[in-house]
Design an enzyme around this catalytic site. Structure first.
Site, PDB file in Angstrom:
ATOM      1  N   SER A 106     -33.792  25.682  35.265  1.00  0.00           N
ATOM      2  CA  SER A 106     -35.446  25.793  35.211  1.00  0.00           C
ATOM      3  C   SER A 106     -36.032  25.160  33.863  1.00  0.00           C
ATOM      4  CB  SER A 106     -35.812  27.159  35.507  1.00  0.00           C
ATOM      5  OG  SER A 106     -37.141  27.077  35.658  1.00  0.00           O
ATOM      6  N   ASP A 187     -37.202  25.316  46.855  1.00  0.00           N
ATOM      7  CA  ASP A 187     -38.022  25.761  45.637  1.00  0.00           C
ATOM      8  C   ASP A 187     -39.416  25.319  45.579  1.00  0.00           C
ATOM      9  OD1 ASP A 187     -38.414  26.095  42.937  1.00  0.00           O
ATOM     10  OD2 ASP A 187     -36.679  24.978  42.285  1.00  0.00           O
ATOM     11  N   HIS A 214     -35.678  28.628  44.267  1.00  0.00           N
ATOM     12  CA  HIS A 214     -35.651  28.483  42.843  1.00  0.00           C
ATOM     13  C   HIS A 214     -34.103  29.615  42.226  1.00  0.00           C
ATOM     14  CE1 HIS A 214     -37.173  26.990  39.117  1.00  0.00           C
ATOM     15  NE2 HIS A 214     -37.077  28.147  38.501  1.00  0.00           N
TER      16      HIS A 214
END
Length: 267
Positions: A106, A187, A214
């Site tokens: 991320s 996601d 995610h």
């Protein structure tokens, strides 16, 4: 395991925004096990405290403090860059091993891309090694540079949207360091990962898409990703690492992984 892998090349691991090194160790346990004879994983907390990030609660409730790589309240980008550079260089120096790759999730994937971009433009932060490859999991964009010479706002934007940017990367921004970029079709931040891929040379990068949210394949509560997806990521990491090694040193399959219209992988 910690004692047996001291001699191995290092993989610097950068957690996502609003998590921590401890949480990222848990999230990557499948990758660590599969690559235990190839790399030593070195985890580090970001320099800025924050609230819990996406997907952290309730699984990691009570595991605070949580950290991030960007300071949302900062007014001085250069000062923040300096803090991140000093933190990473200290971790690398104190470890004393050979760091060959960087892996981020991320927001940490965005920083991973920035480290590779800085190296490519010969603006690598002081104390950074010569990265052989990078791995970006559920990444965001654009690459987060740590170089004063390359601030995020130096290139004009052609308009913005909810992701903060719409322009395509310029030719001189394309990253050629061998890399693996993973994103999920479920996601909610997947569009950011798709845009991050555009910063990488398709000849040296492996872009992988899985049916997941995610998180990494096989995360707690995950009922969507295939059990073999982790191994596919492992194979891709070994391939980009092998690209800079003599064939005798590490034999890895020279396959190219591509995504088709259905988001599945084909060799």
């Amino acid at each position: 395991m910690a004692e047996s892998n001291k001699h191995l090349p290092r993989l610097l691991c950068l957690h996502g925004g609003g998590t921590s090194a401890m949480i990222f160790k848990i999230q990557t346990r499948r990758l660590q096990w599969a690559l235990r004879s190839t790399f030593k994983f070195v985890f580090v907390d970001g320099p800025f405290t924050s609230g819990a990030g996406p997907g952290v609660l309730p699984a990691f409730a009570g595991c605070d403090p949580y950290f991030r790589w960007l300071n949302p309240e900062s007014q001085t980008a250069e000062q923040d860059q300096r803090r991140v550079r000093q933190l990473l260089s200290k971790v690398i120096k104190d470890d004393g091993g050979e760091f060959v790759g960087v892996l981020g999730f991320s927001q940490g994937a965005r920083l991973t891309a920035g480290l590779l971009a800085d190296q490519e433009e010969q603006n690598a932060a002081e104390g950074m090694p010569n990265w052989k490859f990078g791995v970006m999991l559920c990444g965001s964009f654009p690459p987060l540079s740590l170089s004063f010479a390359k601030m995020p706002s130096t290139k004009p934007s052609q308009g913005t949207d909810e992701h903060g940017e719409t322009r395509e990367p310029d030719e001189d921004e394309i990253i050629h360091v061998p890399s693996v970029l993973v994103r999920g079709t479920l996601d909610p931040h997947g569009e950011k990962g798709r845009r991050l891929v555009k910063y990488f040379d398709p000849e040296t990068a492996i872009a992988m898409v899985f049916k997941m949210g995610h998180h990494l394949p096989g995360a707690a509560g995950d009922t969507t990703s295939d059990k073999g997806d982790t191994q596919k990521i492992v194979d891709a990491i070994l391939k980009v690492y092998a690209d800079h090694l003599p064939y005798e040193e590490l034999k890895a399959p020279k396959t190219t992984v591509m995504e088709n219209r259905n988001g599945q992988l084909s060799a």
